[in-house]
Design an enzyme around this catalytic site. Structure first.
Site, PDB file in Angstrom:
ATOM      1  CG  ASP A 184       8.387  -7.522   9.555  1.00 14.07           C
ATOM      2  OD1 ASP A 184       7.340  -8.243   9.513  1.00 14.07           O
ATOM      3  OD2 ASP A 184       8.296  -6.471  10.432  1.00 14.07           O
ATOM      4  CB  CYS A 232       5.658  -5.387   7.799  1.00 17.61           C
ATOM      5  SG  CYS A 232       4.725  -3.920   7.410  1.00 17.61           S
ATOM      6  CB  THR A 290       0.987  -1.871  10.103  1.00 21.09           C
ATOM      7  OG1 THR A 290       2.145  -1.476   9.507  1.00 21.09           O
ATOM      8  CG2 THR A 290       0.888  -1.640  11.549  1.00 21.09           C
ATOM      9  N   GLY A 295       4.880  -0.231   6.731  1.00 20.27           N
ATOM     10  CA  GLY A 295       6.392  -0.068   6.750  1.00 20.27           C
ATOM     11  C   GLY A 295       6.760  -0.385   5.435  1.00 20.27           C
ATOM     12  CG  HIS A 298      -9.973   2.246 -10.980  1.00 19.73           C
ATOM     13  ND1 HIS A 298     -11.024   3.170 -10.366  1.00 19.73           N
ATOM     14  CD2 HIS A 298     -10.620   1.609 -11.805  1.00 19.73           C
ATOM     15  CE1 HIS A 298     -12.187   2.794 -10.860  1.00 19.73           C
ATOM     16  NE2 HIS A 298     -12.039   1.970 -11.564  1.00 19.73           N
ATOM     17  NE  ARG A 333       2.973  -7.673  15.430  1.00 21.76           N
ATOM     18  CZ  ARG A 333       4.117  -7.116  15.746  1.00 21.76           C
ATOM     19  NH1 ARG A 333       4.266  -5.974  15.763  1.00 21.76           N
ATOM     20  NH2 ARG A 333       5.101  -7.889  16.272  1.00 21.76           N
ATOM     21  CG  HIS A 361      -8.486   3.995 -14.534  1.00 26.88           C
ATOM     22  ND1 HIS A 361      -9.379   4.693 -13.592  1.00 26.88           N
ATOM     23  CD2 HIS A 361      -9.508   3.109 -14.880  1.00 26.88           C
ATOM     24  CE1 HIS A 361     -10.410   4.388 -13.483  1.00 26.88           C
ATOM     25  NE2 HIS A 361     -10.821   3.478 -14.503  1.00 26.88           N
ATOM     26  NE  ARG A 421      -8.174  10.112 -13.762  1.00 24.00           N
ATOM     27  CZ  ARG A 421      -9.472   9.573 -13.842  1.00 24.00           C
ATOM     28  NH1 ARG A 421      -9.875   8.341 -13.495  1.00 24.00           N
ATOM     29  NH2 ARG A 421     -10.430  10.406 -14.388  1.00 24.00           N
TER      30      ARG A 421
HETATM   31  C1  RB5 Z   1       7.555  -4.564  13.548  1.00 26.79           C
HETATM   32  O1  RB5 Z   1       7.447  -4.604  15.146  1.00 26.79           O
HETATM   33  C2  RB5 Z   1       6.578  -3.616  12.783  1.00 26.79           C
HETATM   34  O2  RB5 Z   1       7.182  -2.227  13.117  1.00 26.79           O
HETATM   35  C3  RB5 Z   1       6.771  -3.849  11.538  1.00 26.79           C
HETATM   36  O3  RB5 Z   1       6.365  -5.186  11.207  1.00 26.79           O
HETATM   37  C4  RB5 Z   1       5.738  -3.062  10.755  1.00 26.79           C
HETATM   38  O4  RB5 Z   1       4.347  -3.065  11.167  1.00 26.79           O
HETATM   39  C5  RB5 Z   1       6.168  -1.634  10.323  1.00 26.79           C
HETATM   40  O5  RB5 Z   1       5.471  -1.072   9.708  1.00 26.79           O
END
Ligand code: RB5
Length: 150
Positions: A7, A65, A67, A70, A98, A109, A133, A136
């Site tokens: 994203d 993204c 984190t 998402g 595995h 970020r 593995h 599983r």
């Molecule tokens: C966008 O602000 C943020 O929500 C997205 O990049 C991500 O981290 C979602 O999981």
């Protein structure tokens, strides 16, 4: 062929990953986004890349993204996709050895560019070990197919 997607938060990191893949002699296909303006929706790009991996058009995917969470959740809704969301090298490597993960997600970020490249490199060069593995993974596939496993 490696499927790439992100994203708006992940464009710079994705471009660095592209350079690394080129240096490794690996081909890639970019499923977007390439805009850095907020307002896009990470499931769209995660879904496109995950479908390409599930269909066999691409062998694996690296998705980004903010984190990594998402876009990983979105990708994991596609049948046949096993996502690892990683911010360390050990988990990334073991997720291949595995769990036979076929999509790596990272948070632009969360991890710096050098660490992200190191994580991706370990993940790309690790090999699935099979054996116990595989049993599983077969169970995970059964769950995905709505079957009982106990
Ligand atoms: C966008 O602000 C943020 O929500 C997205 O990049 C991500 O981290 C979602 O999981």
């Amino acid at each position: 062929m490696i499927a790439l997607a992100c994203d708006h938060t992940g464009v710079a990191l994705k471009n660095e990953i592209k350079k690394m893949l080129d240096e490794m002699g690996l081909t890639w296909k970019d499923f977007g986004n390439n805009e850095t303006v907020s307002g896009d929706d990470y499931p769209v790009f995660g879904y496109r890349a995950a479908k390409a991996v599930a269909s066999g058009e691409c062998d694996r995917g690296i998705l980004i993204c903010g984190t990594g969470v998402g876009i990983g959740i979105a990708a994991s809704k596609v049948k046949g996709i096993r996502v690892c969301t990683c911010s360390d090298v050990y988990s990334a490597e073991l997720s291949k050895r595995h769990n036979n993960s076929n999509i790596l997600t990272m948070g632009a970020r969360v991890v710096g560019i050098d660490l992200a490249k190191m994580i991706a490199q370990h993940w790309l060069t690790a090999e699935f070990e099979g054996g116990r593995h595989q049993r599983r993974i077969d169970m995970i596939t059964a769950i995905e197919n709505g079957e009982e496993i106990e």
